[in-house]
Design an enzyme around this catalytic site. Sequence first.
Site, PDB file in Angstrom:
ATOM      1  CB  THR A  65      -0.922  -0.013   1.242  1.00  0.00           C
ATOM      2  OG1 THR A  65      -1.615  -1.262   1.268  1.00  0.00           O
ATOM      3  CG2 THR A  65      -1.920   1.122   1.227  1.00  0.00           C
ATOM      4  N   GLY A 120      -0.995   6.931  -2.154  1.00  0.00           N
ATOM      5  CA  GLY A 120      -1.925   7.187  -3.260  1.00  0.00           C
ATOM      6  C   GLY A 120      -2.727   5.991  -3.712  1.00  0.00           C
ATOM      7  CG  PHE A 169      -2.090   2.278   5.984  1.00  0.00           C
ATOM      8  CD1 PHE A 169      -2.057   3.338   6.869  1.00  0.00           C
ATOM      9  CD2 PHE A 169      -2.941   2.369   4.882  1.00  0.00           C
ATOM     10  CE1 PHE A 169      -2.835   4.474   6.669  1.00  0.00           C
ATOM     11  CE2 PHE A 169      -3.719   3.494   4.662  1.00  0.00           C
ATOM     12  CZ  PHE A 169      -3.664   4.552   5.550  1.00  0.00           C
ATOM     13  CD  GLU A 210      -1.511 -12.918   1.061  1.00  0.00           C
ATOM     14  OE1 GLU A 210      -1.987 -11.852   0.665  1.00  0.00           O
ATOM     15  OE2 GLU A 210      -0.480 -13.435   0.588  1.00  0.00           O
ATOM     16  NE  ARG A 211      -8.273 -11.110  -0.391  1.00  0.00           N
ATOM     17  CZ  ARG A 211      -8.203 -10.739  -1.639  1.00  0.00           C
ATOM     18  NH1 ARG A 211      -8.574 -11.551  -2.593  1.00  0.00           N
ATOM     19  NH2 ARG A 211      -7.733  -9.553  -1.952  1.00  0.00           N
ATOM     20  CD  GLN A 221     -26.603  -0.897  23.678  1.00  0.00           C
ATOM     21  OE1 GLN A 221     -25.638  -0.309  23.198  1.00  0.00           O
ATOM     22  NE2 GLN A 221     -27.599  -0.272  24.268  1.00  0.00           N
ATOM     23  N   GLY A 245      -7.588  -6.557   1.543  1.00  0.00           N
ATOM     24  CA  GLY A 245      -8.650  -6.316   0.553  1.00  0.00           C
ATOM     25  C   GLY A 245      -9.907  -5.899   1.294  1.00  0.00           C
ATOM     26  CG  ASN A 291     -15.348  -6.714   4.463  1.00  0.00           C
ATOM     27  OD1 ASN A 291     -14.204  -7.158   4.409  1.00  0.00           O
ATOM     28  ND2 ASN A 291     -16.140  -6.903   5.505  1.00  0.00           N
TER      29      ASN A 291
HETATM   30  C1  FAD Z   1      -4.111  -1.755  10.499  1.00  0.00           C
HETATM   31  C2  FAD Z   1      -3.745  -1.873   9.056  1.00  0.00           C
HETATM   32  C3  FAD Z   1      -2.690  -2.702   8.674  1.00  0.00           C
HETATM   33  C4  FAD Z   1      -2.310  -2.785   7.335  1.00  0.00           C
HETATM   34  N1  FAD Z   1      -1.220  -3.562   6.999  1.00  0.00           N
HETATM   35  C5  FAD Z   1      -0.760  -3.507   5.703  1.00  0.00           C
HETATM   36  C6  FAD Z   1       0.467  -4.190   5.351  1.00  0.00           C
HETATM   37  O1  FAD Z   1       1.106  -4.862   6.172  1.00  0.00           O
HETATM   38  N2  FAD Z   1       0.917  -4.061   4.076  1.00  0.00           N
HETATM   39  C7  FAD Z   1       0.246  -3.343   3.124  1.00  0.00           C
HETATM   40  O2  FAD Z   1       0.708  -3.272   1.999  1.00  0.00           O
HETATM   41  N3  FAD Z   1      -0.930  -2.726   3.429  1.00  0.00           N
HETATM   42  C8  FAD Z   1      -1.440  -2.783   4.693  1.00  0.00           C
HETATM   43  N4  FAD Z   1      -2.611  -2.131   5.014  1.00  0.00           N
HETATM   44  C9  FAD Z   1      -3.302  -1.375   3.979  1.00  0.00           C
HETATM   45  C10 FAD Z   1      -4.616  -1.987   3.527  1.00  0.00           C
HETATM   46  O3  FAD Z   1      -4.393  -3.195   2.832  1.00  0.00           O
HETATM   47  C11 FAD Z   1      -5.346  -0.925   2.686  1.00  0.00           C
HETATM   48  O4  FAD Z   1      -5.721   0.120   3.586  1.00  0.00           O
HETATM   49  C12 FAD Z   1      -6.562  -1.482   1.980  1.00  0.00           C
HETATM   50  O5  FAD Z   1      -6.177  -2.363   0.956  1.00  0.00           O
HETATM   51  C13 FAD Z   1      -7.441  -0.357   1.374  1.00  0.00           C
HETATM   52  O6  FAD Z   1      -6.684   0.514   0.603  1.00  0.00           O
HETATM   53  P1  FAD Z   1      -6.823   2.110   0.842  1.00  0.00           P
HETATM   54  O7  FAD Z   1      -6.616   2.357   2.296  1.00  0.00           O
HETATM   55  O8  FAD Z   1      -5.924   2.784  -0.111  1.00  0.00           O
HETATM   56  O9  FAD Z   1      -8.331   2.434   0.506  1.00  0.00           O
HETATM   57  P2  FAD Z   1      -8.924   2.748  -0.956  1.00  0.00           P
HETATM   58  O10 FAD Z   1      -8.448   1.734  -1.915  1.00  0.00           O
HETATM   59  O11 FAD Z   1      -8.676   4.171  -1.241  1.00  0.00           O
HETATM   60  O12 FAD Z   1     -10.472   2.537  -0.687  1.00  0.00           O
HETATM   61  C14 FAD Z   1     -11.319   3.527  -0.108  1.00  0.00           C
HETATM   62  C15 FAD Z   1     -12.775   3.043  -0.187  1.00  0.00           C
HETATM   63  O13 FAD Z   1     -13.120   2.833  -1.569  1.00  0.00           O
HETATM   64  C16 FAD Z   1     -13.599   1.527  -1.752  1.00  0.00           C
HETATM   65  N5  FAD Z   1     -13.212   1.030  -3.074  1.00  0.00           N
HETATM   66  C17 FAD Z   1     -11.995   1.080  -3.672  1.00  0.00           C
HETATM   67  N6  FAD Z   1     -12.030   0.479  -4.860  1.00  0.00           N
HETATM   68  C18 FAD Z   1     -13.299   0.024  -5.031  1.00  0.00           C
HETATM   69  C19 FAD Z   1     -13.987  -0.689  -6.066  1.00  0.00           C
HETATM   70  N7  FAD Z   1     -13.339  -1.099  -7.177  1.00  0.00           N
HETATM   71  N8  FAD Z   1     -15.302  -0.970  -5.880  1.00  0.00           N
HETATM   72  C20 FAD Z   1     -15.947  -0.595  -4.772  1.00  0.00           C
HETATM   73  N9  FAD Z   1     -15.355   0.067  -3.752  1.00  0.00           N
HETATM   74  C21 FAD Z   1     -14.055   0.371  -3.879  1.00  0.00           C
HETATM   75  C22 FAD Z   1     -12.932   0.709  -0.659  1.00  0.00           C
HETATM   76  O14 FAD Z   1     -13.659  -0.491  -0.418  1.00  0.00           O
HETATM   77  C23 FAD Z   1     -12.974   1.681   0.505  1.00  0.00           C
HETATM   78  O15 FAD Z   1     -14.231   1.620   1.109  1.00  0.00           O
HETATM   79  C24 FAD Z   1      -3.028  -2.069   6.348  1.00  0.00           C
HETATM   80  C25 FAD Z   1      -4.120  -1.270   6.726  1.00  0.00           C
HETATM   81  C26 FAD Z   1      -4.476  -1.171   8.058  1.00  0.00           C
HETATM   82  C27 FAD Z   1      -5.642  -0.299   8.436  1.00  0.00           C
END
Ligand code: FAD
Length: 390
Positions: free
Chosen positions: A138, A141, A168, A255-256, A349, A377, A379
């Site tokens: 991640t 951007g 993250f 992973e899931r 609750q 990924g 939900n």
């Molecule tokens: C505690 C924590 C630990 C993490 N650990 C790691 C790690 O070890 N390594 C790593 O690489 N990453 C890690 N992550 C990152 C995590 O995998 C990402 O936050 C996640 O994949 C979502 O990406 P984003 O935050 O950029 O959200 P975005 O991709 O910007 O998504 C924002 C919203 O848009 C929705 N959205 C995006 N695309 C679509 C679509 N095509 N259709 C419908 N809805 C969509 C999403 O579901 C979400 O609701 C971690 C995150 C957290 C919070």
Amino acid sequence: MQSGAIRPIPNMLPRKLFTSDHEAFRETVRKFYEKEVVPNIEKYEQQQHVDRDLWNKAGELGLLCTTMPEEYGGSGVDRLYSMILIEEQAYAMDSSTGFSLHSDIVANYINNFGNDAQKQQWLPKMATGEAVTAIAMTEPGTGSDLQAVRTTAVLDGDEYVINGSKIFITNGYLCDMAIVVCKTGNNEKGSANLSLIIVEADRAGFSKGKPLNKIGMKGQDTCELFFDDVRVPKANLLGMEGMGFMMLMKELAWERMLVAIICQAGAEAAFAHTVQYTKDRKAFGKAIGTFQNTRFKLAELRTEIDFCRTYLDRCMELQLEENLGVDAAAAAKYKISDMFSKVVDECLQLHGGYGYMLEYPIARAYIDNRANRIYAGTNEIMKELISRTL
Ligand SMILES: Cc1cc2nc3c(=O)[nH]c(=O)nc-3n(C[C@H](O)[C@H](O)[C@H](O)COP(=O)(O)OP(=O)(O)OC[C@H]3O[C@@H](n4cnc5c(N)ncnc54)[C@H](O)[C@@H]3O)c2cc1C
């Protein structure tokens, strides 16, 4: 702080997955969490990461990289051992340890796609806890849309020069090595641009941010990583150039499943605590568990937990046979993380005002659970994947 699981979960359907060897291992893991982790959770939360030597202690007990081949320092056992490790973490209501990402994700990439030298270099150290590892996909951007990764790795002679940043990243602060998803090409097809590169934390130009200030999972080390002209030998490339996306896809179902497993066990732990609480807490002269609303709520939650457990254990059987589809794993991840959120909300609750106080395990479970619907990924992406198979 109250913590630790109340077990067994009352009257759940019996499970069929485990042998006596698995159960003996479970006992070792349970004791490790009771002795080494639970008493320190508050400290981990304050410093925003576990103590570095916790990794070595886990390694000494054979709790890291257990499924890796024995020749590379693992125990060569099946993935039910990983399941047990994750369940016991959840039953202990701990969200600080990032062992699973290291043992069940990073180690698999190296074992599946690394050459012998890479396996020899990393897996034994990962199994002892001498090396802590992370996977950095991640970026500020981009998250869901991995093909939009902007961190670049450009070949210069026998070295890649890496520039960019990641956000993250679990285990990022303590990591000795990260597998970094980099853009190595300019192909029209975005997925053919990505490569996985092993980057040691002591390389010049590699720096780490401070642990990020999360709303929950505060003891878990999550931070930003920065790459400023970081030079690594070409030999640090994992697998083939341009095959990064394909490699990331290979273990996605598993992973899931890791998230589904932690959510299922987390829901069971939250539920068990709540059943006990409703027996102990009195209102209007009787235990709150005697009110019809409480009994019906608990009956509904137990039913949902039991249904999810049955689905998850079936997915695990398919996983062991290497027949688990990406759609079934996506369904397990989204449904069980949603169920976990619902269970902790209803259980909080039933705790009344005490449920809002952080010294009660249900309050921590409430804030910690939220990330499960986002990482591995989101939900929404899980539903995308399922819908594509219809
Ligand atoms: C505690 C924590 C630990 C993490 N650990 C790691 C790690 O070890 N390594 C790593 O690489 N990453 C890690 N992550 C990152 C995590 O995998 C990402 O936050 C996640 O994949 C979502 O990406 P984003 O935050 O950029 O959200 P975005 O991709 O910007 O998504 C924002 C919203 O848009 C929705 N959205 C995006 N695309 C679509 C679509 N095509 N259709 C419908 N809805 C969509 C999403 O579901 C979400 O609701 C971690 C995150 C957290 C919070």
